[in-house]
Design an enzyme around this catalytic site. Structure first.
Site, PDB file in Angstrom:
ATOM      1  N   ARG A  97     -20.682 -86.915  -9.091  1.00 48.74           N
ATOM      2  CA  ARG A  97     -22.062 -87.091  -8.627  1.00 48.74           C
ATOM      3  C   ARG A  97     -22.033 -87.802  -7.279  1.00 48.74           C
ATOM      4  NH1 ARG A  97     -23.279 -83.615 -11.444  1.00 48.74           N
ATOM      5  NH2 ARG A  97     -24.728 -83.550 -13.197  1.00 48.74           N
ATOM      6  N   GLU A 105     -28.194 -84.336  -2.029  1.00 47.60           N
ATOM      7  CA  GLU A 105     -28.004 -82.884  -2.147  1.00 47.60           C
ATOM      8  C   GLU A 105     -29.264 -82.128  -2.554  1.00 47.60           C
ATOM      9  OE1 GLU A 105     -24.877 -82.874  -5.247  1.00 47.60           O
ATOM     10  OE2 GLU A 105     -26.271 -81.729  -6.463  1.00 47.60           O
ATOM     11  N   HIS A 119     -22.069 -78.071  -4.715  1.00 50.89           N
ATOM     12  CA  HIS A 119     -22.196 -78.259  -6.175  1.00 50.89           C
ATOM     13  C   HIS A 119     -21.874 -76.952  -6.914  1.00 50.89           C
ATOM     14  CE1 HIS A 119     -24.215 -81.194  -9.161  1.00 50.89           C
ATOM     15  NE2 HIS A 119     -23.326 -80.459  -9.789  1.00 50.89           N
ATOM     16  N   GLN A 120     -20.655 -76.484  -6.701  1.00 53.00           N
ATOM     17  CA  GLN A 120     -20.247 -75.212  -7.301  1.00 53.00           C
ATOM     18  C   GLN A 120     -19.072 -75.362  -8.263  1.00 53.00           C
ATOM     19  OE1 GLN A 120     -18.540 -73.422  -3.365  1.00 53.00           O
ATOM     20  NE2 GLN A 120     -17.235 -72.586  -4.970  1.00 53.00           N
ATOM     21  N   PHE A 162     -18.803 -76.155 -11.240  1.00 49.67           N
ATOM     22  CA  PHE A 162     -19.040 -75.596 -12.591  1.00 49.67           C
ATOM     23  C   PHE A 162     -19.019 -74.069 -12.586  1.00 49.67           C
ATOM     24  CE2 PHE A 162     -23.141 -73.487 -12.334  1.00 49.67           C
ATOM     25  CZ  PHE A 162     -23.579 -73.905 -11.087  1.00 49.67           C
TER      26      PHE A 162
HETATM   27  P1  NAD Z   1     -17.365 -87.264 -20.112  1.00 47.71           P
HETATM   28  O1  NAD Z   1     -18.534 -87.991 -20.691  1.00 47.71           O
HETATM   29  O2  NAD Z   1     -16.470 -86.488 -21.025  1.00 47.71           O
HETATM   30  O3  NAD Z   1     -16.432 -88.293 -19.312  1.00 47.71           O
HETATM   31  C1  NAD Z   1     -16.938 -89.290 -18.484  1.00 47.71           C
HETATM   32  C2  NAD Z   1     -16.001 -90.480 -18.574  1.00 47.71           C
HETATM   33  O4  NAD Z   1     -16.472 -91.467 -17.650  1.00 47.71           O
HETATM   34  C3  NAD Z   1     -15.980 -91.120 -19.966  1.00 47.71           C
HETATM   35  O5  NAD Z   1     -14.642 -91.276 -20.414  1.00 47.71           O
HETATM   36  C4  NAD Z   1     -16.650 -92.456 -19.736  1.00 47.71           C
HETATM   37  O6  NAD Z   1     -16.157 -93.505 -20.598  1.00 47.71           O
HETATM   38  C5  NAD Z   1     -16.307 -92.719 -18.280  1.00 47.71           C
HETATM   39  N1  NAD Z   1     -17.141 -93.756 -17.710  1.00 47.71           N
HETATM   40  C6  NAD Z   1     -18.433 -94.067 -18.007  1.00 47.71           C
HETATM   41  N2  NAD Z   1     -18.819 -95.144 -17.311  1.00 47.71           N
HETATM   42  C7  NAD Z   1     -17.749 -95.517 -16.562  1.00 47.71           C
HETATM   43  C8  NAD Z   1     -17.539 -96.574 -15.639  1.00 47.71           C
HETATM   44  N3  NAD Z   1     -18.495 -97.499 -15.392  1.00 47.71           N
HETATM   45  N4  NAD Z   1     -16.325 -96.662 -15.040  1.00 47.71           N
HETATM   46  C9  NAD Z   1     -15.333 -95.772 -15.339  1.00 47.71           C
HETATM   47  N5  NAD Z   1     -15.489 -94.758 -16.211  1.00 47.71           N
HETATM   48  C10 NAD Z   1     -16.680 -94.637 -16.820  1.00 47.71           C
HETATM   49  O7  NAD Z   1     -17.976 -86.350 -18.967  1.00 47.71           O
HETATM   50  P2  NAD Z   1     -17.315 -85.053 -18.324  1.00 47.71           P
HETATM   51  O8  NAD Z   1     -17.770 -83.852 -19.072  1.00 47.71           O
HETATM   52  O9  NAD Z   1     -15.870 -85.308 -18.102  1.00 47.71           O
HETATM   53  O10 NAD Z   1     -18.089 -85.013 -16.918  1.00 47.71           O
HETATM   54  C11 NAD Z   1     -17.849 -86.011 -15.944  1.00 47.71           C
HETATM   55  C12 NAD Z   1     -18.868 -85.857 -14.827  1.00 47.71           C
HETATM   56  O11 NAD Z   1     -18.635 -84.638 -14.116  1.00 47.71           O
HETATM   57  C13 NAD Z   1     -20.326 -85.707 -15.295  1.00 47.71           C
HETATM   58  O12 NAD Z   1     -20.912 -86.965 -15.553  1.00 47.71           O
HETATM   59  C14 NAD Z   1     -20.974 -85.017 -14.115  1.00 47.71           C
HETATM   60  O13 NAD Z   1     -21.452 -86.028 -13.239  1.00 47.71           O
HETATM   61  C15 NAD Z   1     -19.825 -84.293 -13.438  1.00 47.71           C
HETATM   62  N6  NAD Z   1     -20.005 -82.816 -13.465  1.00 47.71           N
HETATM   63  C16 NAD Z   1     -19.998 -82.151 -12.284  1.00 47.71           C
HETATM   64  C17 NAD Z   1     -20.152 -80.762 -12.258  1.00 47.71           C
HETATM   65  C18 NAD Z   1     -20.110 -79.979 -10.955  1.00 47.71           C
HETATM   66  O14 NAD Z   1     -20.405 -78.771 -10.949  1.00 47.71           O
HETATM   67  N7  NAD Z   1     -19.732 -80.581  -9.833  1.00 47.71           N
HETATM   68  C19 NAD Z   1     -20.319 -80.065 -13.460  1.00 47.71           C
HETATM   69  C20 NAD Z   1     -20.293 -80.782 -14.663  1.00 47.71           C
HETATM   70  C21 NAD Z   1     -20.131 -82.166 -14.668  1.00 47.71           C
END
Ligand code: NAD
Length: 335
Positions: A233, A262, A294-295, A297
């Site tokens: 993010r 964005e 933001h691609q 995914f």
């Molecule tokens: P997830 O919930 O499986 O993993 C997130 C991890 O972050 C968890 O292990 C959690 O404990 C950790 N976390 C939470 N707070 C934290 C902190 N303060 N410090 C360190 N670690 C912390 O989520 P995921 O499915 O792995 O997705 C991760 C991120 O990827 C999502 O939150 C989203 O922002 C991003 N995402 C981006 C796209 C894209 O197209 N660019 C698509 C999907 C997800």
């Protein structure tokens, strides 16, 4: 069920139509964004499907309720664009897509790292102009380098596994430990661990605790020349501080698929417009910065899961079954 589908791009429409063969819903597409001025288009549709930039606010929900809409299905994980309390008040239930292919994002993050390190984006442009020189294109071997994974959840752990496969040392920073991450050989470190990293990749969610987790202080501690990858993010990184670190050479490069501002830019063709955002313009002017819109995914598998889950939720609703991916208003249990 009749479904008013807002903001679906052509690639989504084709796949939605294909997947809908198993559900038989009557999908009607609207090019317009769903907002107060366009909400009347959904009159008479019991279900409405939306995406991240549709403004499902109180006014829209009031219009939808007047038009007998009972379900809003958002084709994404986040739901900050939906007023859940108003939906609850107007008797409209809301479903989302809780998760989809974490591989899609992890693999894209690796792609960004390889392109940034080996300057593939620059080489691509050069050879198209007939320039086959190598000056300025030198990268470094990844084998033996230290990669910091900030957030070792689903995506972070897959990213770590791929980097371990490259022969990298993987260190992790998370508020919860993942046994899988440690099995890969990942070693947990505290915030100071960032000093060891040649590559830092962001995989934690944006929360009040993680807002600008990469700021001037963090960047002041990274190894000179470290690469920063952010597919998570935009708000995780203080972009002004990152620009300063790129200018001073502290950061060797940055690749981002997400950007704090964005919403005003991404998913639109602004190639004929004057973009008023000076920060993104500064970022894209760096030779050692890659920006994508933001691609991460965006694979067939992830899109199939997103759209398939949305259609399945609508079918559950039509059949009166419990909604597996319902989001309840704050303070309300799921129905
Ligand atoms: P997830 O919930 O499986 O993993 C997130 C991890 O972050 C968890 O292990 C959690 O404990 C950790 N976390 C939470 N707070 C934290 C902190 N303060 N410090 C360190 N670690 C912390 O989520 P995921 O499915 O792995 O997705 C991760 C991120 O990827 C999502 O939150 C989203 O922002 C991003 N995402 C981006 C796209 C894209 O197209 N660019 C698509 C999907 C997800």
């Amino acid at each position: 069920m009749r479904v008013a589908v807002f903001s679906a791009k052509n690639y989504e429409r084709a796949l939605l139509n294909e997947l809908n063969a198993g559900h038989g819903h009557d999908l009607v597409y609207f090019d317009a964004l769903l907002e107060p001025e366009t909400a009347s288009l959904a009159a008479g549709f019991p279900a409405v499907s939306v995406f991240v930039n549709d403004a499902v606010n109180r006014d829209v929900l009031r219009s939808l309720a007047q038009g007998e809409t009972k379900l809003v299905a958002t084709r994404c994980t986040g739901f900050n664009h939906i007023d859940l309390e108003a939906a609850d008040e107007f008797g409209i239930r809301v479903v989302r897509v809780a998760n989809y292919s974490p591989n899609s994002v992890a693999e894209f993050a690796v792609g960004l790292l390889l392109a940034l390190n080996r300057k593939i984006h620059r080489a691509y442009n050069r050879t198209r102009e007939g320039n086959f020189k190598l000056d300025g294109l030198m990268g470094f071997d990844l084998v033996g380098r230290t990669v910091a994974v900030i957030g070792t959840g689903r995506i972070g752990t897959i990213f770590a596994r791929i980097m371990a496969g490259f022969g990298c040392k993987v260190i992790g920073f998370d508020v919860h430990r993942s046994a899988e991450f440690e099995e890969i050989g990942g070693r947990y470190v505290d915030a100071k661990g960032v000093e060891e990293a040649d590559v830092i990749s962001m995989h934690c969610p944006l929360t009040p605790e993680t807002y600008h987790i990469v700021d001037a202080r963090t960047l002041g501690r990274v190894k000179t020349g470290a690469l920063l990858i952010n597919t998570s993010r935009g708000g995780l990184v203080d972009t002004d501080a990152a620009i300063d670190a790129l200018k001073s050479g502290r950061l060797g490069g940055m690749a981002i698929d997400v950007y704090e501002q964005e919403a005003d830019l991404f998913y639109r063709d602004l190639s004929s417009a004057v973009i008023p955002d000076d920060v993104i313009q500064r970022l894209v002017s760096f030779p050692n910065v890659i920006v994508t819109g933001h691609q991460a995914f965006f694979t067939r598998e992830a899109l199939e899961t997103i759209l398939g889950t949305t259609l399945a939720s609508i079918s559950e609703f039509e059949a009166g079954r419990p909604l597996a991916f319902e989001i309840a208003a704050p303070g309300r249990a799921r129905g």
